[in-house]
Design a protein around this motif. Structure first.
Motif, PDB file in Angstrom:
ATOM      1  N   LEU A   1       0.807  -1.226   0.000  1.00 37.72           N
ATOM      2  CA  LEU A   1       0.000   0.000   0.000  1.00 37.72           C
ATOM      3  C   LEU A   1       0.840   1.277   0.000  1.00 37.72           C
ATOM      4  O   LEU A   1       0.287   2.372   0.117  1.00 37.72           O
ATOM      5  N   GLN A   2       2.137   1.153  -0.167  1.00 38.26           N
ATOM      6  CA  GLN A   2       3.013   2.334  -0.070  1.00 38.26           C
ATOM      7  C   GLN A   2       2.711   3.411  -1.102  1.00 38.26           C
ATOM      8  O   GLN A   2       2.936   4.590  -0.849  1.00 38.26           O
ATOM      9  N   ASP A   3       2.173   3.030  -2.253  1.00 38.09           N
ATOM     10  CA  ASP A   3       1.883   4.023  -3.291  1.00 38.09           C
ATOM     11  C   ASP A   3       0.428   4.477  -3.308  1.00 38.09           C
ATOM     12  O   ASP A   3       0.051   5.288  -4.142  1.00 38.09           O
ATOM     13  N   SER A   4      -0.368   3.966  -2.389  1.00 41.34           N
ATOM     14  CA  SER A   4      -1.778   4.343  -2.351  1.00 41.34           C
ATOM     15  C   SER A   4      -1.956   5.699  -1.670  1.00 41.34           C
ATOM     16  O   SER A   4      -1.489   5.894  -0.541  1.00 41.34           O
ATOM     17  N   PRO A   5      -2.648   6.618  -2.325  1.00 42.09           N
ATOM     18  CA  PRO A   5      -2.892   7.915  -1.692  1.00 42.09           C
ATOM     19  C   PRO A   5      -3.928   7.830  -0.559  1.00 42.09           C
ATOM     20  O   PRO A   5      -4.077   8.786   0.197  1.00 42.09           O
ATOM     21  N   LEU A   6      -4.597   6.687  -0.422  1.00 38.26           N
ATOM     22  CA  LEU A   6      -5.643   6.534   0.590  1.00 38.26           C
ATOM     23  C   LEU A   6      -5.145   5.915   1.894  1.00 38.26           C
ATOM     24  O   LEU A   6      -5.887   5.853   2.868  1.00 38.26           O
ATOM     25  N   PHE A   7      -3.907   5.452   1.900  1.00 38.32           N
ATOM     26  CA  PHE A   7      -3.354   4.809   3.088  1.00 38.32           C
ATOM     27  C   PHE A   7      -2.074   5.518   3.512  1.00 38.32           C
ATOM     28  O   PHE A   7      -1.269   5.912   2.677  1.00 38.32           O
ATOM     29  N   THR A   8      -1.913   5.666   4.832  1.00 30.77           N
ATOM     30  CA  THR A   8      -0.691   6.255   5.366  1.00 30.77           C
ATOM     31  C   THR A   8       0.054   5.215   6.191  1.00 30.77           C
ATOM     32  O   THR A   8      -0.564   4.412   6.895  1.00 30.77           O
ATOM     33  N   LEU A   9       1.369   5.238   6.089  1.00 31.20           N
ATOM     34  CA  LEU A   9       2.202   4.333   6.869  1.00 31.20           C
ATOM     35  C   LEU A   9       2.192   4.792   8.325  1.00 31.20           C
ATOM     36  O   LEU A   9       2.548   5.928   8.628  1.00 31.20           O
ATOM     37  N   GLU A  10       1.754   3.915   9.215  1.00 32.61           N
ATOM     38  CA  GLU A  10       1.663   4.236  10.643  1.00 32.61           C
ATOM     39  C   GLU A  10       2.831   3.663  11.440  1.00 32.61           C
ATOM     40  O   GLU A  10       3.065   4.066  12.566  1.00 32.61           O
ATOM     41  N   GLY A  11       3.505   2.675  10.859  1.00 30.39           N
ATOM     42  CA  GLY A  11       4.625   2.066  11.561  1.00 30.39           C
ATOM     43  C   GLY A  11       5.167   0.888  10.787  1.00 30.39           C
ATOM     44  O   GLY A  11       4.525   0.383   9.858  1.00 30.39           O
ATOM     45  N   GLN A  12       6.362   0.480  11.163  1.00 29.51           N
ATOM     46  CA  GLN A  12       6.952  -0.717  10.589  1.00 29.51           C
ATOM     47  C   GLN A  12       7.925  -1.293  11.592  1.00 29.51           C
ATOM     48  O   GLN A  12       8.449  -0.576  12.444  1.00 29.51           O
ATOM     49  N   VAL A  13       8.129  -2.600  11.488  1.00 29.70           N
ATOM     50  CA  VAL A  13       9.024  -3.282  12.413  1.00 29.70           C
ATOM     51  C   VAL A  13       9.569  -4.516  11.715  1.00 29.70           C
ATOM     52  O   VAL A  13       8.905  -5.087  10.846  1.00 29.70           O
TER      53      VAL A  13
ATOM     54  N   PHE B   1       7.498  -5.759   8.518  1.00 28.69           N
ATOM     55  CA  PHE B   1       6.044  -5.718   8.594  1.00 28.69           C
ATOM     56  C   PHE B   1       5.655  -4.235   8.509  1.00 28.69           C
ATOM     57  O   PHE B   1       6.279  -3.388   9.147  1.00 28.69           O
ATOM     58  N   TYR B   2       4.627  -3.949   7.743  1.00 28.82           N
ATOM     59  CA  TYR B   2       4.198  -2.575   7.488  1.00 28.82           C
ATOM     60  C   TYR B   2       2.776  -2.392   8.001  1.00 28.82           C
ATOM     61  O   TYR B   2       1.909  -3.246   7.763  1.00 28.82           O
ATOM     62  N   VAL B   3       2.526  -1.281   8.660  1.00 27.97           N
ATOM     63  CA  VAL B   3       1.204  -0.983   9.207  1.00 27.97           C
ATOM     64  C   VAL B   3       0.708   0.295   8.549  1.00 27.97           C
ATOM     65  O   VAL B   3       1.346   1.355   8.639  1.00 27.97           O
ATOM     66  N   TYR B   4      -0.439   0.193   7.897  1.00 30.58           N
ATOM     67  CA  TYR B   4      -1.068   1.322   7.198  1.00 30.58           C
ATOM     68  C   TYR B   4      -2.431   1.605   7.790  1.00 30.58           C
ATOM     69  O   TYR B   4      -3.117   0.693   8.276  1.00 30.58           O
ATOM     70  N   ARG B   5      -2.851   2.859   7.709  1.00 26.17           N
ATOM     71  CA  ARG B   5      -4.207   3.230   8.120  1.00 26.17           C
ATOM     72  C   ARG B   5      -4.897   3.893   6.944  1.00 26.17           C
ATOM     73  O   ARG B   5      -4.347   4.749   6.270  1.00 26.17           O
ATOM     74  N   ARG B   6      -6.150   3.487   6.735  1.00 24.56           N
ATOM     75  CA  ARG B   6      -6.981   4.092   5.672  1.00 24.56           C
ATOM     76  C   ARG B   6      -7.392   5.475   6.126  1.00 24.56           C
ATOM     77  O   ARG B   6      -7.955   5.645   7.210  1.00 24.56           O
ATOM     78  N   ALA B   7      -7.067   6.482   5.315  1.00 24.72           N
ATOM     79  CA  ALA B   7      -7.412   7.873   5.630  1.00 24.72           C
ATOM     80  C   ALA B   7      -8.909   8.097   5.514  1.00 24.72           C
ATOM     81  O   ALA B   7      -9.611   7.395   4.838  1.00 24.72           O
TER      82      ALA B   7
END
Length: 184
Positions: free
Chosen positions: A154-166, A178-184
């Motif tokens: 989802l890194q290129d999606s304008p509707l999701f923001t990266l909230e964290g990774q580990v 692991f990538y954590v995204y939130r839907r705006a």
């Protein structure tokens, strides 16, 4: 994904705060620091329509069981292969695990209505499936949905923001991101 690695992902602030809102049953197995600010007072405060930990590509259900048994959240696994769903249900029954459900379904046909957290077990998905899942999420995900992914789909999606990774250890990689995204 080993439990230790899964826990590291769940302890990211965005995930921990979302899970805390989803707790329906206090878990005696939950470590004291398991969900950040989760307390007995917050049990049941989640949005009833969207308080489920959902795993797309749930295999034999370990990630679903982890969520239910560690945090007391309702958890649902979606898996395409019938044999894996049957095995998950056998373990659920044999161990008398509550608050879990396993469905044989194509993730592209699944609903997001109940999901507060969606984990994509996407590490073995091909590029066309990942793209189709991203398109589905952009079209159907409600604002606020938290998506955890093994790849940065989802890194290129304008509707999701990266909230964290580990990073964490998994059977196929000593340092899996692991990538954590939130839907705006």
């Amino acid at each position: 994904t080993p439990y230790k690695t899964w826990r590291a992902v769940m302890q990211l602030p965005a995930v921990a705060s979302t899970l805390a809102k989803c707790i329906t049953t206090p878990s005696s197995a939950a470590p004291a620091d398991s969900v950040g600010e989760a307390t007995a007072d917050s049990v049941g405060e989640g949005d009833a329509a969207a308080d489920v930990f959902v795993v797309w590509g749930s295999s034999i259900g370990w990630l679903v069981f982890y969520a239910s048994l560690t945090y007391g959240v309702r958890s649902r696994g979606v898996e395409l292969l019938e044999e894996l769903v049957e095995r998950s249900r056998e373990v659920e029954k044999a161990c008398n695990v509550k608050n879990v459900a396993f469905e044989q379904n194509d993730v592209l046909q699944d609903t997001l209505e109940d999901a507060a957290v969606l984990l994509l077990a996407s590490q073995c998905w091909d590029a066309p499936l990942r793209a189709a899942v991203c398109a589905k999420l952009e079209k159907e995900a409600r604002p606020g949905l938290l998506v955890i992914d093994y790849v940065p789909s989802l890194q290129d999606s304008p509707l999701f923001t990266l909230e964290g990774q580990v990073q964490g250890e998994v059977s196929w990689n000593d340092r899996q991101w692991f990538y954590v995204y939130r839907r705006a």
